[in-house]
Scaffold this motif. Structure first.
Motif, PDB file in Angstrom:
ATOM      1  N   ALA A  58       0.824  -1.216   0.000  1.00 14.72           N
ATOM      2  CA  ALA A  58       0.000   0.000   0.000  1.00 14.72           C
ATOM      3  C   ALA A  58       0.855   1.262   0.000  1.00 14.72           C
ATOM      4  O   ALA A  58       0.453   2.290  -0.543  1.00 14.72           O
ATOM      5  CB  ALA A  58      -0.936  -0.006   1.202  1.00 14.72           C
ATOM      6  N   LYS A  59       2.041   1.186   0.564  1.00 11.20           N
ATOM      7  CA  LYS A  59       2.934   2.353   0.583  1.00 11.20           C
ATOM      8  C   LYS A  59       3.339   2.780  -0.824  1.00 11.20           C
ATOM      9  O   LYS A  59       3.685   3.927  -1.056  1.00 11.20           O
ATOM     10  CB  LYS A  59       4.183   2.044   1.413  1.00 11.20           C
ATOM     11  N   LEU A  60       3.271   1.842  -1.759  1.00 11.96           N
ATOM     12  CA  LEU A  60       3.633   2.133  -3.145  1.00 11.96           C
ATOM     13  C   LEU A  60       2.434   2.509  -4.013  1.00 11.96           C
ATOM     14  O   LEU A  60       2.607   2.893  -5.165  1.00 11.96           O
ATOM     15  CB  LEU A  60       4.318   0.908  -3.768  1.00 11.96           C
ATOM     16  N   ALA A  61       1.235   2.376  -3.461  1.00 10.94           N
ATOM     17  CA  ALA A  61       0.009   2.600  -4.238  1.00 10.94           C
ATOM     18  C   ALA A  61      -0.132   4.067  -4.627  1.00 10.94           C
ATOM     19  O   ALA A  61       0.247   4.967  -3.881  1.00 10.94           O
ATOM     20  CB  ALA A  61      -1.207   2.148  -3.442  1.00 10.94           C
ATOM     21  N   TYR A  62      -0.689   4.280  -5.782  1.00 17.54           N
ATOM     22  CA  TYR A  62      -0.894   5.638  -6.278  1.00 17.54           C
ATOM     23  C   TYR A  62      -2.114   6.280  -5.641  1.00 17.54           C
ATOM     24  O   TYR A  62      -3.106   5.622  -5.357  1.00 17.54           O
ATOM     25  CB  TYR A  62      -1.095   5.627  -7.803  1.00 17.54           C
ATOM     26  N   GLY A  63      -2.045   7.576  -5.457  1.00 17.11           N
ATOM     27  CA  GLY A  63      -3.195   8.360  -5.026  1.00 17.11           C
ATOM     28  C   GLY A  63      -3.813   7.885  -3.736  1.00 17.11           C
ATOM     29  O   GLY A  63      -3.133   7.600  -2.763  1.00 17.11           O
ATOM     30  N   SER A  64      -5.118   7.794  -3.753  1.00 14.13           N
ATOM     31  CA  SER A  64      -5.856   7.452  -2.538  1.00 14.13           C
ATOM     32  C   SER A  64      -6.094   5.958  -2.395  1.00 14.13           C
ATOM     33  O   SER A  64      -6.976   5.539  -1.662  1.00 14.13           O
ATOM     34  CB  SER A  64      -7.195   8.192  -2.544  1.00 14.13           C
ATOM     35  N   ASN A  65      -5.317   5.148  -3.065  1.00 18.41           N
ATOM     36  CA  ASN A  65      -5.510   3.704  -3.008  1.00 18.41           C
ATOM     37  C   ASN A  65      -4.887   3.048  -1.780  1.00 18.41           C
ATOM     38  O   ASN A  65      -5.006   1.847  -1.593  1.00 18.41           O
ATOM     39  CB  ASN A  65      -4.951   3.032  -4.266  1.00 18.41           C
ATOM     40  N   PHE A  66      -4.224   3.810  -0.931  1.00 23.24           N
ATOM     41  CA  PHE A  66      -3.549   3.253   0.234  1.00 23.24           C
ATOM     42  C   PHE A  66      -4.491   2.428   1.097  1.00 23.24           C
ATOM     43  O   PHE A  66      -4.197   1.282   1.435  1.00 23.24           O
ATOM     44  CB  PHE A  66      -2.904   4.365   1.069  1.00 23.24           C
ATOM     45  N   GLU A  67      -5.633   3.008   1.456  1.00 22.50           N
ATOM     46  CA  GLU A  67      -6.582   2.308   2.331  1.00 22.50           C
ATOM     47  C   GLU A  67      -7.123   1.041   1.675  1.00 22.50           C
ATOM     48  O   GLU A  67      -7.262   0.007   2.325  1.00 22.50           O
ATOM     49  CB  GLU A  67      -7.748   3.230   2.716  1.00 22.50           C
ATOM     50  N   GLN A  68      -7.435   1.126   0.401  1.00 26.91           N
ATOM     51  CA  GLN A  68      -7.982  -0.042  -0.293  1.00 26.91           C
ATOM     52  C   GLN A  68      -6.974  -1.185  -0.330  1.00 26.91           C
ATOM     53  O   GLN A  68      -7.308  -2.321  -0.037  1.00 26.91           O
ATOM     54  CB  GLN A  68      -8.395   0.329  -1.715  1.00 26.91           C
ATOM     55  N   VAL A  69      -5.749  -0.877  -0.696  1.00 33.01           N
ATOM     56  CA  VAL A  69      -4.734  -1.923  -0.814  1.00 33.01           C
ATOM     57  C   VAL A  69      -4.409  -2.524   0.552  1.00 33.01           C
ATOM     58  O   VAL A  69      -4.286  -3.737   0.690  1.00 33.01           O
ATOM     59  CB  VAL A  69      -3.457  -1.386  -1.494  1.00 33.01           C
ATOM     60  N   SER A  70      -4.296  -1.684   1.557  1.00 32.25           N
ATOM     61  CA  SER A  70      -3.917  -2.210   2.871  1.00 32.25           C
ATOM     62  C   SER A  70      -5.022  -3.053   3.500  1.00 32.25           C
ATOM     63  O   SER A  70      -4.736  -3.921   4.324  1.00 32.25           O
ATOM     64  CB  SER A  70      -3.500  -1.076   3.808  1.00 32.25           C
ATOM     65  N   SER A  71      -6.266  -2.849   3.121  1.00 26.65           N
ATOM     66  CA  SER A  71      -7.356  -3.618   3.722  1.00 26.65           C
ATOM     67  C   SER A  71      -7.875  -4.753   2.834  1.00 26.65           C
ATOM     68  O   SER A  71      -8.699  -5.547   3.273  1.00 26.65           O
ATOM     69  CB  SER A  71      -8.516  -2.687   4.083  1.00 26.65           C
ATOM     70  N   ALA A  72      -7.406  -4.858   1.611  1.00 28.78           N
ATOM     71  CA  ALA A  72      -7.893  -5.889   0.689  1.00 28.78           C
ATOM     72  C   ALA A  72      -7.358  -7.266   1.075  1.00 28.78           C
ATOM     73  O   ALA A  72      -6.194  -7.399   1.445  1.00 28.78           O
ATOM     74  CB  ALA A  72      -7.468  -5.560  -0.742  1.00 28.78           C
ATOM     75  N   PRO A  73      -8.196  -8.293   0.984  1.00 30.75           N
ATOM     76  CA  PRO A  73      -7.705  -9.643   1.282  1.00 30.75           C
ATOM     77  C   PRO A  73      -6.736 -10.148   0.207  1.00 30.75           C
ATOM     78  O   PRO A  73      -5.871 -10.965   0.482  1.00 30.75           O
ATOM     79  CB  PRO A  73      -8.973 -10.490   1.333  1.00 30.75           C
ATOM     80  N   VAL A  74      -6.893  -9.658  -0.998  1.00 25.81           N
ATOM     81  CA  VAL A  74      -6.015 -10.007  -2.118  1.00 25.81           C
ATOM     82  C   VAL A  74      -5.830  -8.753  -2.959  1.00 25.81           C
ATOM     83  O   VAL A  74      -6.788  -8.026  -3.214  1.00 25.81           O
ATOM     84  CB  VAL A  74      -6.631 -11.115  -3.006  1.00 25.81           C
ATOM     85  N   THR A  75      -4.612  -8.520  -3.389  1.00 24.04           N
ATOM     86  CA  THR A  75      -4.348  -7.426  -4.315  1.00 24.04           C
ATOM     87  C   THR A  75      -3.676  -8.013  -5.543  1.00 24.04           C
ATOM     88  O   THR A  75      -2.730  -8.794  -5.417  1.00 24.04           O
ATOM     89  CB  THR A  75      -3.419  -6.367  -3.682  1.00 24.04           C
ATOM     90  N   ILE A  76      -4.188  -7.668  -6.704  1.00 19.99           N
ATOM     91  CA  ILE A  76      -3.546  -8.082  -7.945  1.00 19.99           C
ATOM     92  C   ILE A  76      -2.744  -6.875  -8.419  1.00 19.99           C
ATOM     93  O   ILE A  76      -3.311  -5.850  -8.776  1.00 19.99           O
ATOM     94  CB  ILE A  76      -4.562  -8.520  -9.010  1.00 19.99           C
ATOM     95  N   THR A  77      -1.436  -7.015  -8.383  1.00 24.26           N
ATOM     96  CA  THR A  77      -0.575  -5.915  -8.811  1.00 24.26           C
ATOM     97  C   THR A  77      -0.244  -6.097 -10.283  1.00 24.26           C
ATOM     98  O   THR A  77      -0.139  -7.215 -10.778  1.00 24.26           O
ATOM     99  CB  THR A  77       0.720  -5.853  -7.973  1.00 24.26           C
ATOM    100  N   LEU A  78      -0.096  -4.995 -10.952  1.00 23.91           N
ATOM    101  CA  LEU A  78       0.159  -5.006 -12.383  1.00 23.91           C
ATOM    102  C   LEU A  78       1.479  -4.310 -12.656  1.00 23.91           C
ATOM    103  O   LEU A  78       1.674  -3.156 -12.278  1.00 23.91           O
ATOM    104  CB  LEU A  78      -0.978  -4.291 -13.122  1.00 23.91           C
ATOM    105  N   PHE A  79       2.377  -5.023 -13.284  1.00 19.31           N
ATOM    106  CA  PHE A  79       3.654  -4.462 -13.686  1.00 19.31           C
ATOM    107  C   PHE A  79       3.689  -4.440 -15.202  1.00 19.31           C
ATOM    108  O   PHE A  79       3.109  -5.299 -15.855  1.00 19.31           O
ATOM    109  CB  PHE A  79       4.811  -5.309 -13.155  1.00 19.31           C
ATOM    110  N   THR A  80       4.377  -3.473 -15.746  1.00 19.09           N
ATOM    111  CA  THR A  80       4.444  -3.385 -17.194  1.00 19.09           C
ATOM    112  C   THR A  80       5.853  -3.665 -17.683  1.00 19.09           C
ATOM    113  O   THR A  80       6.828  -3.475 -16.957  1.00 19.09           O
ATOM    114  CB  THR A  80       3.962  -2.002 -17.683  1.00 19.09           C
TER     115      THR A  80
END
Length: 122
Positions: A58-80
Motif C-alpha cells: 500500500a505504501k507504493l500505491a498511487y493516489g488514494s488507493n492506500f486504504e484499499q490496498v492495505s485492507s484488501a484480502p487479495v491485491t492483484i498488482t500489475l507491472f508493465t
C-alpha cells in the motif's frame, strides 16, 4: 447482460470483508484482464497476486488507493514491460503476422523500436 447495462451497474469497491477470496476467482479475473487490447498487441503486463504484506504494498500505491490496498484480502498488482524496444520485432511479427502485408510488417518492425524507446521508465 448488455454492455451498457453492465457499465451502468459497475462501481468501485472501497471497503472489504475478511472473507477469503477463492484462488479460482483471482485466476479468472487475471485471465479476463489479459484479453484487454494493448497497443500494437504488445501485452506488456505481468500480474502478481499479493495475499500478504498488503500494508507494505500500500505504501507504493498511487493516489488514494492506500486504504484499499492495505485492507484488501487479495491485491492483484500489475507491472508493465519496460523492454518493449527490445521486443518490438517479435511484437510486430506476432501481432501482425496474419493481418499485415509484408510492407506493413516491415514498417512496424522498423518503427516500433523507436516508438517504444520514447516511453519513460515510469
Amino acid at each position: 447482460m448488455k454492455f451498457l447495462e453492465l457499465n451502468k451497474k459497475r462501481h468501485a469497491t472501497k471497503h472489504f470483508t475478511d472473507k477469503p477470496v477463492d484462488p479460482k476467482d483471482v485466476r479468472t479475473a487475471i485471465e479476463i484482464a489479459t484479453l484487454a487490447p494493448s497497443a500494437h498487441n504488445s501485452q506488456p503486463w505481468k500480474f502478481v497476486v499479493v495475499r500478504e504484506k498488503n500494508a507494505e504494498l500500500a505504501k507504493l500505491a498511487y493516489g488514494s488507493n492506500f486504504e484499499q490496498v492495505s485492507s484488501a484480502p487479495v491485491t492483484i498488482t500489475l507491472f508493465t514491460d519496460t523492454d518493449l524496444a527490445k521486443r518490438a520485432r517479435k511484437i510486430a511479427r506476432v501481432g501482425g503476422a496474419k493481418n499485415f502485408s509484408e510492407e506493413q510488417l516491415q514498417y512496424f518492425m522498423k518503427n516500433l523500436p523507436a516508438e517504444f524507446a520514447r516511453y519513460s521508465e515510469q
